[in-house]
Design a protein around this motif. Sequence first.
Motif: not given
Length: 408
Positions: A216-220, A246-252, A288-295, A343-346
Amino acid sequence: MSRIFSKYQGGGVHISGSRPVQGLETGDPSQKRFSGVVPPAAPLIFLALLCIAGAILWLDHNETLTILLLHPREVTADETPPPEEPSDICKNQRTPPAGSAALPRGIVQDKSNFEFEPLGRNPEMKELPPAKSLLAIPVGIKQKTVVDKLVSKFPAANFTLMLFHYDGVVEGWSDLPWSRRAVHVAAADQTKWWFGKRFLHPDLVAEYDYVFLWDEDIEVDDFDPLRYLDIVRKEGLEISQPALDRRSKIHQQLTARARRGGAVHRRFYKTVGGGRCYGNSTGPPCTGWVEMMVPVFSRAAWRCAWRMIQNDLVFAWGLDFKLGYCAQGDRTMNVGIVDSEYVLHRGIPTLGDAGDGKPATAAAGRSAVRQRSSTEMQIFNRRWSEAVAEDECWTDPYPEPPTATTKD
């Protein structure tokens, strides 16, 4: 005929086997004059009449035979031929869906959707719906403003909307213009993977081209879903996600928007430090990978991924490293990050926050959530290893390559 005509003399007629007609002897002068008037063609006429009578009798006999041929004798019950064996098409037809073996195939509908049906409309007059995708989001009332902006970016004509209310609050969303077209599901303190496993069965979403299972915490502000899907189709991506601003909280780093520009990237390069990624790296998180927040899953990819989600592992940690097995082919090509629609992940923590205004309690709750997430990843990896060892018929399409040391 020999009994009928025996002799023809002096113009008289004698019928063999009959008593002579009186007064017709040839010696009677009074009869000579009479016999002289009998026309010579009389015997021929008589013959003709007899032939006609015989023909009538023959025709009658023939007609009887014809009638018999046109109306054959009916077969009695004792003479009923044995039933034919089932044809090969019945023997070889596909196995019916579970539970429907007693039903005629044409009545079986083993798939469904989340489309609303007007109560007063004639179902036979319904037009075919346009192709749609599904947007499913776990939501809490505290994030109402962000969710409203997110949902408003997805056109109703192209997307069906489903909200998972993890705080149990449904009524608070009714004032939003799109709320009535959404499917609302409420269950307190559950994750989106718990909801997805129970309410997004592949047969329920089989009519949707793509499944967006987003946080839910996604800015579009810089995201257009229709342009996004155009790119996904063109690039042949079965599993994808929008790149992260790149302003997002990035894990990978693979999920960060590429600086070089372009529509899509599929791999990440890292040649120094830990967790290096080279051009010949074949697995996540290098490619071959995506993160689980916005698949975003294609229909076929979601059918596979849904079966990999464990009922009791609700945070799905570890699942992301195995999603490439559902890429419907080469995961290095069919899984990718879309840079042109980002998108921006808050990064706002929500689960574990009791919302009771007590920071210590909320922090303790989030700590427990993180601890369970880590434990779930260990359990999932153990289950994967055990499943691989037990399945003698399974061949890993992505065997571990030799350790890469140089960049291509």
